[in-house]
Design a protein around this motif. Structure first.
Motif, PDB file in Angstrom:
ATOM      1  N   ALA A 197       7.161 -13.583 -47.836  1.00  0.00           N
ATOM      2  CA  ALA A 197       8.615 -13.562 -47.654  1.00  0.00           C
ATOM      3  C   ALA A 197       9.336 -13.429 -48.991  1.00  0.00           C
ATOM      4  O   ALA A 197      10.340 -12.716 -49.101  1.00  0.00           O
ATOM      5  N   LEU A 198       8.845 -14.124 -50.012  1.00  0.00           N
ATOM      6  CA  LEU A 198       9.471 -14.070 -51.333  1.00  0.00           C
ATOM      7  C   LEU A 198       9.212 -12.750 -52.046  1.00  0.00           C
ATOM      8  O   LEU A 198      10.023 -12.306 -52.849  1.00  0.00           O
ATOM      9  N   GLY A 199       8.051 -12.180 -51.814  1.00  0.00           N
ATOM     10  CA  GLY A 199       7.655 -10.988 -52.568  1.00  0.00           C
ATOM     11  C   GLY A 199       6.970 -11.349 -53.879  1.00  0.00           C
ATOM     12  O   GLY A 199       6.651 -10.488 -54.684  1.00  0.00           O
ATOM     13  N   GLU A 200       6.741 -12.619 -54.108  1.00  0.00           N
ATOM     14  CA  GLU A 200       6.022 -13.139 -55.277  1.00  0.00           C
ATOM     15  C   GLU A 200       5.579 -14.559 -54.958  1.00  0.00           C
ATOM     16  O   GLU A 200       5.942 -15.106 -53.923  1.00  0.00           O
ATOM     17  N   GLY A 201       4.818 -15.143 -55.846  1.00  0.00           N
ATOM     18  CA  GLY A 201       4.285 -16.476 -55.611  1.00  0.00           C
ATOM     19  C   GLY A 201       5.367 -17.533 -55.488  1.00  0.00           C
ATOM     20  O   GLY A 201       6.413 -17.438 -56.136  1.00  0.00           O
ATOM     21  N   THR A 247      18.588 -12.876 -32.439  1.00  0.00           N
ATOM     22  CA  THR A 247      18.470 -12.971 -33.893  1.00  0.00           C
ATOM     23  C   THR A 247      19.465 -12.044 -34.572  1.00  0.00           C
ATOM     24  O   THR A 247      19.659 -10.918 -34.125  1.00  0.00           O
ATOM     25  N   PHE A 248      20.065 -12.518 -35.664  1.00  0.00           N
ATOM     26  CA  PHE A 248      20.913 -11.650 -36.474  1.00  0.00           C
ATOM     27  C   PHE A 248      20.569 -11.826 -37.946  1.00  0.00           C
ATOM     28  O   PHE A 248      19.895 -12.772 -38.340  1.00  0.00           O
ATOM     29  N   SER A 249      21.055 -10.869 -38.748  1.00  0.00           N
ATOM     30  CA  SER A 249      20.800 -10.918 -40.189  1.00  0.00           C
ATOM     31  C   SER A 249      22.061 -10.571 -40.958  1.00  0.00           C
ATOM     32  O   SER A 249      23.015 -10.008 -40.412  1.00  0.00           O
ATOM     33  N   PHE A 250      22.021 -10.906 -42.227  1.00  0.00           N
ATOM     34  CA  PHE A 250      23.086 -10.560 -43.159  1.00  0.00           C
ATOM     35  C   PHE A 250      22.467 -10.433 -44.537  1.00  0.00           C
ATOM     36  O   PHE A 250      21.539 -11.166 -44.871  1.00  0.00           O
ATOM     37  N   PHE A 251      22.983  -9.493 -45.349  1.00  0.00           N
ATOM     38  CA  PHE A 251      22.607  -9.463 -46.755  1.00  0.00           C
ATOM     39  C   PHE A 251      23.702  -8.821 -47.579  1.00  0.00           C
ATOM     40  O   PHE A 251      24.506  -8.029 -47.092  1.00  0.00           O
ATOM     41  N   ASP A 252      23.757  -9.240 -48.820  1.00  0.00           N
ATOM     42  CA  ASP A 252      24.577  -8.603 -49.842  1.00  0.00           C
ATOM     43  C   ASP A 252      23.744  -8.638 -51.123  1.00  0.00           C
ATOM     44  O   ASP A 252      22.535  -8.838 -51.064  1.00  0.00           O
ATOM     45  N   GLU A 253      24.351  -8.467 -52.279  1.00  0.00           N
ATOM     46  CA  GLU A 253      23.579  -8.428 -53.526  1.00  0.00           C
ATOM     47  C   GLU A 253      22.977  -9.779 -53.906  1.00  0.00           C
ATOM     48  O   GLU A 253      21.968  -9.837 -54.591  1.00  0.00           O
ATOM     49  N   LEU A 295      11.971 -11.810 -44.098  1.00  0.00           N
ATOM     50  CA  LEU A 295      12.493 -13.080 -43.586  1.00  0.00           C
ATOM     51  C   LEU A 295      12.316 -13.177 -42.073  1.00  0.00           C
ATOM     52  O   LEU A 295      11.994 -14.247 -41.546  1.00  0.00           O
ATOM     53  N   HIS A 296      12.521 -12.071 -41.378  1.00  0.00           N
ATOM     54  CA  HIS A 296      12.345 -12.064 -39.925  1.00  0.00           C
ATOM     55  C   HIS A 296      10.887 -12.353 -39.566  1.00  0.00           C
ATOM     56  O   HIS A 296      10.612 -13.125 -38.632  1.00  0.00           O
ATOM     57  N   THR A 297       9.963 -11.768 -40.286  1.00  0.00           N
ATOM     58  CA  THR A 297       8.544 -12.046 -40.059  1.00  0.00           C
ATOM     59  C   THR A 297       8.242 -13.523 -40.283  1.00  0.00           C
ATOM     60  O   THR A 297       7.547 -14.158 -39.479  1.00  0.00           O
ATOM     61  N   LEU A 298       8.790 -14.089 -41.360  1.00  0.00           N
ATOM     62  CA  LEU A 298       8.581 -15.506 -41.651  1.00  0.00           C
ATOM     63  C   LEU A 298       9.121 -16.382 -40.527  1.00  0.00           C
ATOM     64  O   LEU A 298       8.455 -17.331 -40.094  1.00  0.00           O
TER      65      LEU A 298
END
Length: 171
Positions: free
Chosen positions: A55-59, A117-123, A160-163
């Motif tokens: 989910a993080l893309g790193e440790g 389920t819903f999502s949101f993102f910005d910078e 995040l959805h997978t998590l």
């Protein structure tokens, strides 16, 4: 006078009209009742280190419980120290699906992921929120000030959805 054959045909017709034999369509859907699990819940245990890393893309760094009266939560720094994952579970006073609908309506730019389920993102942040039985779960990835920015919001939302899907298996 009615013949036995006539009675048999009449009985068969009445059974067919009554819909006997196929109760699958009439059965109510299974409803997950997981609200009792909320009181003793430790959100930090709902995902293992490999799931968090994905989910993080790193440790991941250390996990820290952040429970309050209103929610169960876990904060997990990324190993880079630029951003963190914040996982929450809430047992709302209204139906969980209604709470997710309310939260979605309050966010300009929210997008449906699926029916619950819903999502949101910005910078600076991305999150996915879902209802699961009696509970509402949210996974957020948040950048610290001057830590960077989200450049692939759709990819982060997907992770995040997978998590969240993995977490709901443990609730």
């Amino acid at each position: 006078m009615t013949t036995p054959r006539g009675l048999l045909l009449l009985a068969a017709a009445l059974l067919a009209l009554a819909g006997c034999g196929d109760d699958k369509a009439a059965a109510p859907p299974d409803v997950k009742h997981n609200g009792a699990a909320y009181d003793g819940m430790n959100v930090c245990t709902l995902a293992d280190d490999e799931q968090i890393k994905a989910a993080l893309g790193e440790g991941p760094g250390p996990k820290e419980r952040k429970d309050t009266d209103a929610l169960r939560a876990c904060a997990i720094d990324a190993s880079s120290g630029d951003f963190y994952l914040f996982l929450t579970v809430v047992k709302p006073s209204m139906a969980a699906a209604d709470q997710v609908g309310y939260d979605k309506a309050a966010v300009e730019g929210a997008k449906d992921v699926d029916a619950k389920t819903f999502s949101f993102f910005d910078e600076g942040q991305a999150y996915v929120e879902t209802s699961d039985g009696d509970l509402v779960l949210r996974a957020s990835l948040i950048y610290y000030v001057d830590g960077g920015k989200i450049t692939d919001g759709t990819g982060v939302v997907g992770r995040l959805h997978t998590l969240l899907g993995q977490m709901t298996q443990k609730v």
